[in-house]
Design a protein around this motif. Sequence first.
Motif, PDB file in Angstrom:
ATOM      1  N   TYR A 134     -48.192  31.788 -64.750  1.00 46.99           N
ATOM      2  CA  TYR A 134     -47.187  31.236 -65.661  1.00 46.99           C
ATOM      3  C   TYR A 134     -47.424  31.711 -67.096  1.00 46.99           C
ATOM      4  CZ  TYR A 134     -44.623  27.743 -68.408  1.00 46.99           C
ATOM      5  OH  TYR A 134     -43.795  27.111 -69.315  1.00 46.99           O
ATOM      6  N   VAL A 137     -47.146  35.624 -67.674  1.00 43.26           N
ATOM      7  CA  VAL A 137     -45.738  36.035 -67.774  1.00 43.26           C
ATOM      8  C   VAL A 137     -45.186  35.691 -69.156  1.00 43.26           C
ATOM      9  CG1 VAL A 137     -43.400  35.590 -66.911  1.00 43.26           C
ATOM     10  CG2 VAL A 137     -45.282  35.950 -65.300  1.00 43.26           C
ATOM     11  N   LYS A 138     -45.576  34.544 -69.694  1.00 39.83           N
ATOM     12  CA  LYS A 138     -45.148  34.172 -71.044  1.00 39.83           C
ATOM     13  C   LYS A 138     -45.635  35.191 -72.076  1.00 39.83           C
ATOM     14  CE  LYS A 138     -43.103  30.085 -70.618  1.00 39.83           C
ATOM     15  NZ  LYS A 138     -41.691  29.911 -70.983  1.00 39.83           N
ATOM     16  N   LYS A 141     -43.658  38.523 -71.578  1.00 40.66           N
ATOM     17  CA  LYS A 141     -42.289  38.436 -72.079  1.00 40.66           C
ATOM     18  C   LYS A 141     -42.249  38.437 -73.609  1.00 40.66           C
ATOM     19  CE  LYS A 141     -39.963  36.174 -68.188  1.00 40.66           C
ATOM     20  NZ  LYS A 141     -39.239  34.960 -67.724  1.00 40.66           N
ATOM     21  N   GLU A 200     -45.033  37.531 -58.938  1.00 45.45           N
ATOM     22  CA  GLU A 200     -44.116  36.961 -59.924  1.00 45.45           C
ATOM     23  C   GLU A 200     -43.481  38.046 -60.791  1.00 45.45           C
ATOM     24  OE1 GLU A 200     -41.773  34.314 -61.823  1.00 45.45           O
ATOM     25  OE2 GLU A 200     -43.005  33.976 -60.026  1.00 45.45           O
ATOM     26  N   LEU A 201     -44.244  39.069 -61.137  1.00 45.20           N
ATOM     27  CA  LEU A 201     -43.688  40.166 -61.927  1.00 45.20           C
ATOM     28  C   LEU A 201     -42.577  40.875 -61.150  1.00 45.20           C
ATOM     29  CD1 LEU A 201     -46.885  41.769 -63.517  1.00 45.20           C
ATOM     30  CD2 LEU A 201     -45.191  40.313 -64.635  1.00 45.20           C
ATOM     31  N   LYS A 202     -42.811  41.077 -59.867  1.00 43.74           N
ATOM     32  CA  LYS A 202     -41.800  41.712 -59.039  1.00 43.74           C
ATOM     33  C   LYS A 202     -40.584  40.811 -58.887  1.00 43.74           C
ATOM     34  CE  LYS A 202     -41.195  44.102 -54.624  1.00 43.74           C
ATOM     35  NZ  LYS A 202     -41.852  44.540 -53.359  1.00 43.74           N
ATOM     36  N   HIS A 203     -40.826  39.533 -58.672  1.00 43.49           N
ATOM     37  CA  HIS A 203     -39.739  38.572 -58.512  1.00 43.49           C
ATOM     38  C   HIS A 203     -38.876  38.488 -59.773  1.00 43.49           C
ATOM     39  CE1 HIS A 203     -37.595  34.962 -57.237  1.00 43.49           C
ATOM     40  NE2 HIS A 203     -37.895  34.403 -58.390  1.00 43.49           N
ATOM     41  N   GLY A 204     -39.518  38.577 -60.940  1.00 42.08           N
ATOM     42  CA  GLY A 204     -38.789  38.467 -62.195  1.00 42.08           C
ATOM     43  C   GLY A 204     -38.288  39.791 -62.734  1.00 42.08           C
ATOM     44  N   LEU A 206     -40.034  42.316 -63.726  1.00 41.44           N
ATOM     45  CA  LEU A 206     -40.866  42.794 -64.830  1.00 41.44           C
ATOM     46  C   LEU A 206     -41.861  43.868 -64.411  1.00 41.44           C
ATOM     47  CD1 LEU A 206     -41.729  39.354 -66.487  1.00 41.44           C
ATOM     48  CD2 LEU A 206     -40.095  41.047 -67.335  1.00 41.44           C
TER      49      LEU A 206
END
Length: 258
Positions: A134, A137-138, A141, A200-204, A206
């Motif tokens: 979490y 990713v913050k 971004k 999560e990077l792939k899902h978002g 990124l």
Amino acid sequence: MKKKLLVSIILLTGVVSFIYFWNKYTYAGEENYFSSNTKPENGMQIGIIGDSWVVRQNLDSLLQKKLLDKGLHSEIYSSGNPGAKTKKIYENLFKDDNEEFSSKKVIERKPDYCIIIAGVNDAATYMGPEFYTYHMVKIIKTLLHYNIRPVVVSLPEFGAEENFKNKNIASSLSNRSAELVLNGGDHFKISDYRNALQKELKHGGLNEKVIILNFDEVSSDYDKDRSLYADPLHLNKQGYQKFSEFLAKGIVNLENAK
């Protein structure tokens, strides 16, 4: 009287425990982006943010020298916060320059790349992959918002079990409780943190905007590579030589791929 005292002690212990765990495991809130009209300087500019791994053994100077040896002149701006988890590293990006451990200055330099070295403290205190992911990713971004290319060092290999043995009883119980609640009592592995972030990077969407450097190129097994470590959580001088060479190689590959 004794019964009332016992109940009071139990209630007080419960309240203190709740506050402790709340403060420890609460995720960071959404920070507001600040305006920055700074224009990037000429030449290669590199930022480094993270925990104590950033400030030990003069990593910025080591990396600068390794890059120069490879024919790349660079300016490096680093900001490390010893003991910081990813939550704190994210929050430090928005601290005013006069505040301790502020890394806002790194963003304001508008470097071409910003290397993120974080997660050891998350894993060492059993925060869990979701907490780590979490906040990573913050951070990512935030850097992308300012047109800075994030270069993430995958969660470094370290002596998780050895570090656990050095903890006091309170910390040991806290960590084991976290594993019980967050992972059904099973131990979190370094690969769990790495895989969660990659997913999560792939899902978002990124994953194509972020460069991940695999720390296994430095060390894939703490037990086999103890000669590279000063203690279970940190590299020694020899380890930093290999680590800085690894980072320099990653930056050179990025430049050559342009």
